[in-house]
Write a protein that holds these residues in place. Structure first.
Motif, PDB file in Angstrom:
ATOM      1  N   MET A   1      51.084  26.142  -2.554  1.00 17.93           N
ATOM      2  CA  MET A   1      50.159  26.971  -3.357  1.00 17.93           C
ATOM      3  C   MET A   1      50.901  27.019  -4.786  1.00 17.93           C
ATOM      4  N   ILE A   2      49.916  27.311  -5.858  1.00 18.86           N
ATOM      5  CA  ILE A   2      50.228  27.423  -7.166  1.00 18.86           C
ATOM      6  C   ILE A   2      50.889  28.805  -7.519  1.00 18.86           C
ATOM      7  N   ARG A   3      51.717  28.755  -8.640  1.00 17.93           N
ATOM      8  CA  ARG A   3      52.263  30.047  -9.092  1.00 17.93           C
ATOM      9  C   ARG A   3      51.190  30.594  -9.702  1.00 17.93           C
ATOM     10  N   MET A 317      45.053  24.349  -4.393  1.00 13.99           N
ATOM     11  CA  MET A 317      45.601  24.722  -2.996  1.00 13.99           C
ATOM     12  C   MET A 317      45.992  23.185  -2.748  1.00 13.99           C
ATOM     13  N   GLU A 318      46.890  23.019  -1.797  1.00 10.20           N
ATOM     14  CA  GLU A 318      47.571  21.746  -1.419  1.00 10.20           C
ATOM     15  C   GLU A 318      46.917  21.280  -0.076  1.00 10.20           C
ATOM     16  N   HIS A 319      45.723  21.356   0.130  1.00 10.48           N
ATOM     17  CA  HIS A 319      44.841  21.248   1.372  1.00 10.48           C
ATOM     18  C   HIS A 319      45.149  19.545   1.625  1.00 10.48           C
ATOM     19  N   LEU A 341      49.759  18.115 -10.949  1.00 12.39           N
ATOM     20  CA  LEU A 341      51.064  17.617 -10.548  1.00 12.39           C
ATOM     21  C   LEU A 341      51.669  18.363  -9.253  1.00 12.39           C
ATOM     22  N   HIS A 342      51.596  19.860  -9.415  1.00 12.55           N
ATOM     23  CA  HIS A 342      52.171  20.574  -8.411  1.00 12.55           C
ATOM     24  C   HIS A 342      51.518  20.546  -7.221  1.00 12.55           C
ATOM     25  N   GLU A 343      50.204  20.556  -6.961  1.00  9.84           N
ATOM     26  CA  GLU A 343      49.518  20.201  -5.678  1.00  9.84           C
ATOM     27  C   GLU A 343      49.814  18.865  -5.135  1.00  9.84           C
ATOM     28  N   THR A 344      49.917  17.675  -5.792  1.00 10.95           N
ATOM     29  CA  THR A 344      50.147  16.455  -5.429  1.00 10.95           C
ATOM     30  C   THR A 344      51.380  16.416  -4.817  1.00 10.95           C
ATOM     31  N   ALA A 345      52.441  17.040  -5.441  1.00  7.33           N
ATOM     32  CA  ALA A 345      53.931  16.966  -4.831  1.00  7.33           C
ATOM     33  C   ALA A 345      54.021  17.791  -3.630  1.00  7.33           C
ATOM     34  N   HIS A 346      52.935  18.624  -3.379  1.00  4.72           N
ATOM     35  CA  HIS A 346      53.011  19.182  -1.926  1.00  4.72           C
ATOM     36  C   HIS A 346      52.509  18.182  -0.715  1.00  4.72           C
ATOM     37  N   GLU A 347      51.889  17.232  -1.326  1.00 10.91           N
ATOM     38  CA  GLU A 347      51.812  16.055  -0.315  1.00 10.91           C
ATOM     39  C   GLU A 347      53.143  15.475   0.417  1.00 10.91           C
ATOM     40  N   GLN A 364      59.167  24.090   0.291  1.00  8.30           N
ATOM     41  CA  GLN A 364      57.955  23.683  -0.116  1.00  8.30           C
ATOM     42  C   GLN A 364      57.613  23.895  -1.547  1.00  8.30           C
ATOM     43  N   GLU A 365      57.622  25.168  -1.968  1.00  6.37           N
ATOM     44  CA  GLU A 365      57.195  25.652  -3.418  1.00  6.37           C
ATOM     45  C   GLU A 365      58.472  25.370  -4.424  1.00  6.37           C
ATOM     46  N   GLY A 366      59.575  25.569  -3.876  1.00  3.66           N
ATOM     47  CA  GLY A 366      60.704  25.058  -4.892  1.00  3.66           C
ATOM     48  C   GLY A 366      60.937  23.559  -5.184  1.00  3.66           C
ATOM     49  N   VAL A 418      60.474  31.972  -4.690  1.00  2.00           N
ATOM     50  CA  VAL A 418      60.460  30.838  -4.160  1.00  2.00           C
ATOM     51  C   VAL A 418      60.444  29.419  -4.925  1.00  2.00           C
ATOM     52  N   TYR A 419      59.563  29.819  -5.891  1.00  2.00           N
ATOM     53  CA  TYR A 419      59.220  28.504  -6.737  1.00  2.00           C
ATOM     54  C   TYR A 419      60.334  28.149  -7.666  1.00  2.00           C
ATOM     55  N   ASN A 420      60.338  29.336  -8.601  1.00  2.00           N
ATOM     56  CA  ASN A 420      61.347  29.151  -9.973  1.00  2.00           C
ATOM     57  C   ASN A 420      62.627  29.072  -9.590  1.00  2.00           C
TER      58      ASN A 420
HETATM   59 ZN    ZN Z   1      52.848  25.216  -4.463  1.00  2.13          ZN
END
Ligand code: ZN
Length: 563
Positions: A1-3, A317-319, A341-347, A364-366, A418-420
């Motif tokens: 998920m995005i920030r 969203m990283e579906h 950039l962010h959602e692709t990293a979630h793959e 996942q998020e960090g 959890v992200y930053n």
């Molecule tokens: Zn995310």
């Protein structure tokens, strides 16, 4: 998920970064006296979050969703087949489906079986003849109006808008809420099906299309003026990643050649027709990002199922293999699209390697947030990387530890640590190991060893210890399990610089801290007791905090020497 979106503009950040390398502003950390709380758990949340024998007794290996969509606003009806293996014999097993959705019948191995509903849990009585090790199938026939998403993707559910010639543009997001918000399943992030089929029957309007995860296998016209589209996911997938997008879509295709093994990976971009030319141009950046992520994290995880961006009625969203893209085709001040950039990293981080409980969602998020910074470093250099890290650092709150309590399914959008902070844990680890080849080997190995697995933070710590040949438990105890940021208390007396840690464990004295007194850097190992350092340069009056440092704050304490 995005920030959640920030109001601070990039320009402001750049300005701040250049002006504030002095102690006190640059190093400011928030360390609130009162810890953050966790929401009181309702019965529904407890039923959803807890591991009980009624859930651990079986292992799902396949789902088949066969649903009717688009006939009535937000209304879904159909059947879901759940095929599982019984691990331990229990008379009753738990499924999950939000209570506003009505179950019309429930069959196990083709027999109608009794069930009981309690909030979002569905307790199904298993026929007595199913034995341990045996595969069994449940089919749930259900229908209802899906909960409207209040603020997707953060507060999820269904988003239903009017758009285009067919008059509908809809999608679902449900990472925090769980997939039971729209279809019956075993809603446990630690249990992924090995493959999934998704069949959607919709009104046969020429422009109306449904996009889902995986590959479109078939489009069939039905005699009753409907059509059925069958999508197939050929890899394990988290339930919250299963989704659909309903609307007038135009398809743009391209190919990515995997740099690792030269596999051709289909790229599919589904956008609203009015955006097709802007999308074609804007999505060019995808290939460079995929190339970079393959280089640092290993092969793209889903070559058979391809990579898709689907224009969504919410931001992103990283579906898995069908990333929701709703960011209006704009680049940030860093010259790239943060959502892609962010959602692709979630793959890699989230979909390939998955946290076994939302307690460890920083894996996942960090990791995805740090992946963004690594891409900035690779494409724009170290100064841009440090600026990017600094921007992330500003948002760290330190109200709760990065790793949260297990079994409560807590994931709040108000709390972005959890992200930053997760990203800063990795940045700090890199600066503590001080050997990039070891650090990047850890990231790549962690991904490789845990591809298609559901894991905890302990798995990462174990690998760090193994790869470095050192014990980094003290590091993770502080940064993952303790909420406060380490604070370096300091004071000057004459030519002596006094310092000690506050808000750390007693074993945190292994962290090298570089201080810059204007006449060159010195490395010290602060402890919970007072130490002093003679600064030879008589002109040194201040102390600077190098940007490429670990995560901690400074506080000047005039009483430090009297204590
Ligand atoms: Zn995310």
């Amino acid at each position: 998920m995005i920030r959640v979106k920030k109001i601070i503009t990039g320009f402001f950040i750049l300005l701040l970064y250049q002006q504030c390398s002095l102690v006190g502003i640059h190093t400011h950390v928030q360390n609130p006296k009162k810890p953050g709380t966790y929401p009181k758990q309702t019965r529904a949340q407890m039923l959803l979050a807890r591991q009980t024998p009624r859930r651990t007794c079986y292992d799902v290996n396949y789902y088949r969703l066969n649903l009717q969509l688009g006939f009535k606003k937000k209304f879904i009806s159909g059947e879901v087949l759940i095929r599982s293996v019984l691990r331990n014999r229990e008379d009753t097993i738990q499924l999950d489906l939000y209570k506003n959705l009505q179950i019309n019948a429930l069959r196990c191995n083709n027999e109608l079986v009794p069930y009981r509903r309690d909030e979002g849990a569905v307790f199904v009585k298993l026929p007595g003849n199913i034995t341990t090790g045996e595969t069994f199938s449940i089919v749930v026939y259900y229908e209802g109006t899906v909960t409207q998403a209040r603020r997707p993707p953060w507060n999820g559910g269904i988003t239903w808008k009017k758009a285009g010639r067919s008059g509908v543009w809809a999608g679902v997001s449900c990472e925090s809420e769980g997939a039971g918000i729209w279809w019956p399943n075993k809603d446990d992030v630690a249990d992924e099906a090995d493959s999934v089929d998704l069949l959607f029957t919709l009104p046969d309007k020429p422009t109306l299309n449904v996009v889902s995860n995986g590959v479109l296998k078939q489009t069939a016209q039905n005699p009753d003026n409907t059509k059925t589209l069958s999508w197939h996911v050929s890899y394990p997938i988290n339930n919250y990643n299963l989704t659909f997008y309903l609307g007038d879509y135009q398809l743009i295709t391209d190919t990515f050649v995997s740099s690792q093994n030269k596999t051709q990976i289909p790229l599919s971009y589904y956008v609203l027709p009015k955006h097709s030319s802007i999308a074609k141009n804007h999505f060019q950046q995808v290939k460079q990002q995929l190339t970079f992520y393959e280089r640092v994290f290993g092969d793209y995880p889903w070559p058979r199922d391809g990579y898709k961006l689907v224009e969504s009625p919410f931001e992103g969203m990283e579906h898995q293999t069908a990333i929701a893209y709703g960011s209006k085709f704009k680049n940030s001040v860093f010259g790239l699209d943060y959502i892609i950039l962010h959602e692709t990293a979630h793959e890699w981080w989230g979909n390939s390697v998955t946290a076994a409980d939302l307690s460890d969602v920083w894996l996942q998020e960090g990791f995805a947030t740090y992946a963004e910074a690594l891409y900035i470093e690779a494409t724009q250099g170290q100064q841009a990387y440090l600026t990017y890290m600094y921007w992330q650092r500003l948002s760290i709150k330190n109200k709760r530890p990065v790793v949260r309590p297990r079994g409560i399914r807590y994931f709040s959008t108000q709390d972005e640590d959890v992200y930053n902070k997760g990203s800063w844990v990795l940045h700090s680890l890199r600066n503590t190991i001080k050997n990039d080849s070891v650090f990047f080997d850890i990231l790549k190995t962690f991904r490789k060893e845990n591809h298609l697995k559901q894991i905890f933070s302990e798995n990462f710590i174990e690998l760090v210890n193994k790869k470095t040949g050192r014990d980094y438990d003290w590091f993770f105890r502080q940064y993952l399990y303790r909420r406060e940021a380490p604070m370096l208390e300091y004071y000057w007396v004459g030519e002596y610089f006094y310092y000690k840690w506050k808000d750390t464990g007693v074993d945190f004295n292994k962290l090298p801290v570089e201080l810059d007194f204007g006449s060159g850097r010195k490395t010290v190992y602060p402890d919970v007791f007072l130490q002093k350092l003679k600064v030879d340069d008589p002109t040194a009056t201040g102390m600077y905090f190098p940007g490429d440092a670990t995560y901690f704050g400074f506080v000047k304490n005039p009483h430090l020497v009297d204590e």
